[in-house]
Enzyme design. Structure first.
Site, mmCIF file in Angstrom:
data_model
loop_
_atom_site.group_PDB
_atom_site.id
_atom_site.type_symbol
_atom_site.label_atom_id
_atom_site.label_comp_id
_atom_site.label_asym_id
_atom_site.label_seq_id
_atom_site.Cartn_x
_atom_site.Cartn_y
_atom_site.Cartn_z
ATOM 1 C CG HIS A 1 -8.061 42.388 103.443
ATOM 2 N ND1 HIS A 1 -9.421 42.244 103.315
ATOM 3 C CD2 HIS A 1 -7.788 42.295 105.280
ATOM 4 C CE1 HIS A 1 -9.552 41.620 104.260
ATOM 5 N NE2 HIS A 1 -8.740 42.114 105.684
ATOM 6 C CB CYS B 1 -5.967 40.790 107.609
ATOM 7 S SG CYS B 1 -7.767 40.633 108.456
HETATM 8 C C1 2RA Z 1 -11.492 41.783 108.883
HETATM 9 N N1 2RA Z 1 -9.548 42.389 109.224
HETATM 10 O O1 2RA Z 1 -11.192 41.617 107.950
HETATM 11 C C2 2RA Z 1 -10.732 41.538 109.610
HETATM 12 C C3 2RA Z 1 -10.508 40.114 110.545
HETATM 13 N N2 2RA Z 1 -9.964 39.782 110.076
HETATM 14 O O2 2RA Z 1 -13.135 41.285 109.165
#
Ligand code: 2RA
Length: 340
Positions: free
Chosen positions: A243, A130
């Site tokens: 994120h 991601c």
């Molecule tokens: C996380 N990128 O954010 C890793 C797996 N999704 O934990």
């Protein structure tokens, strides 16, 4: 005429989002099946206005099915993806198992759609991590214009990246800070996540970096350009979904911040929200449920000759996982299977 589509791991966060996005984008489905492990058998999941009852992955026959979107861990993927692929069903895998396999394309459709033609070696296509997916959507148009030499990225990753238990831990730990006697000790993470940040995602490697940071390096090289040098620091933050990334880029050639902003405004999958005023930027709570990769804080880095800074935010369950997988399915249908 449409496709016969399986969603594997349909009861997890990403599997449910895959079903939501397949419906939202009106993917041409002739038949769809929700597959899950025995313990989730019979669970009902939404697909648009309908409800699907999950079926048993272990006994499912993929023969005659066009594609299977996998949203399970590497262990289950290792057990079932080859079985699906051997039955002629193209696997689009969200786990990390096949991402670094030279015979498996790793695809972000806005960045390297041409890689789709490499799927037939193993009948498997890999979805990137991601934190990589949202970043390369921003890097690619800038790289095409001014050739990227080096990237320094710090991530601020939400707990949904770790799954449902982590979401529950943040919620309960936060509540427990206010209710005497209801304190919640860390279990998903090694340290408290409520009102805290943890500079550690996935396992530590011998060089002191983490596997999450290694993934960003390896996957950016595979998807965009192996010549790009990248260093990452991946941090878990007390955010439920979304994120964020602070990205510093050094180019071979000078790129003016205004031109960079114009390039990003025109780039596929990107929404630029960039005003130098209070609130003139995107934050994670605003990206949830959206398809876009949001870019803010675009500005020159005057400490080096050809430097640029930017802020990148996206829904990690969507562009970071389920949306990218569905976009790969759309690309596979459009460019290869050509039904629908
Ligand atoms: C996380 N990128 O954010 C890793 C797996 N999704 O934990």
């Amino acid at each position: 005429m449409g496709y016969k589509v399986a969603v594997v791991g349909a009861t997890g966060n990403v599997g449910r989002e895959m079903l939501n996005i397949l419906a939202e984008r009106q993917f041409p489905v002739d038949e769809i099946v929700a597959l899950a492990s025995r313990k989730s058998l019979g669970t009902e999941v939404s697909f648009g206005d309908t409800t699907l009852t999950t079926k048993d992955l272990d006994t499912f026959d993929f023969t005659g099915w066009d594609m299977a979107l996998f949203a399970v861990g590497s262990t289950a993927t290792k057990q079932y993806a080859p079985k699906a692929a051997a039955a002629g069903c193209v696997v689009i895998d969200n786990s990390s198992l096949y991402r670094y396999d030279a015979d498996v394309p790793l695809i972000v459709p806005e960045v390297n759609p041409q890689a789709i033609h490499g799927y037939s070696k193993k009948n498997i296509i890999a979805n990137p991590n991601c934190s990589t997916a949202q970043m390369v959507v921003a890097l690619k148009p800038l790289h095409d214009r001014a050739k990227i030499k080096r990237v320094v990225v710090s991530t601020y990753q939400s707990v949904s990246g770790s799954g449902k238990d982590a979401i529950d831990e943040l919620w309960n730990q936060t509540k427990g800070m206010y209710v005497p006697g209801q304190e919640v000790e860390p279990s998903v993470y090694p340290k408290q996540i409520a009102f805290n940040v943890i500079p550690h995602i996935d396992v530590f490697l011998d060089d002191g970096s983490t596997k999450e940071e290694w993934k960003m390096v390896a996957e950016t090289k595979k998807i965009v350009d192996p010549a790009i040098k990248l260093t990452a620091t991946c941090v878990r933050v007390p955010v439920f979904v979304g994120h964020s990334e602070a990205i510093n880029i050094e180019f071979e050639d000078f790129l003016d911040e205004d031109e960079a902003r114009d390039i990003l405004r025109e780039a596929p999958g990107i929404m630029v929200i960039d005003k130098r005023e209070d609130g003139g930027y995107v934050t994670p709570v605003e990206c949830v449920g959206d398809f876009a990769t949001f870019i803010s804080r675009i500005r020159q880095d005057s400490t080096i000759d050809n430097g640029l800074n930017l802020w990148c935010v996206s829904d990690n369950l969507r562009k970071g996982a389920a949306l990218n997988a569905v976009q790969i399915a759309e690309l596979l249908g459009r460019e290869v299977l050509k039904k629908g």
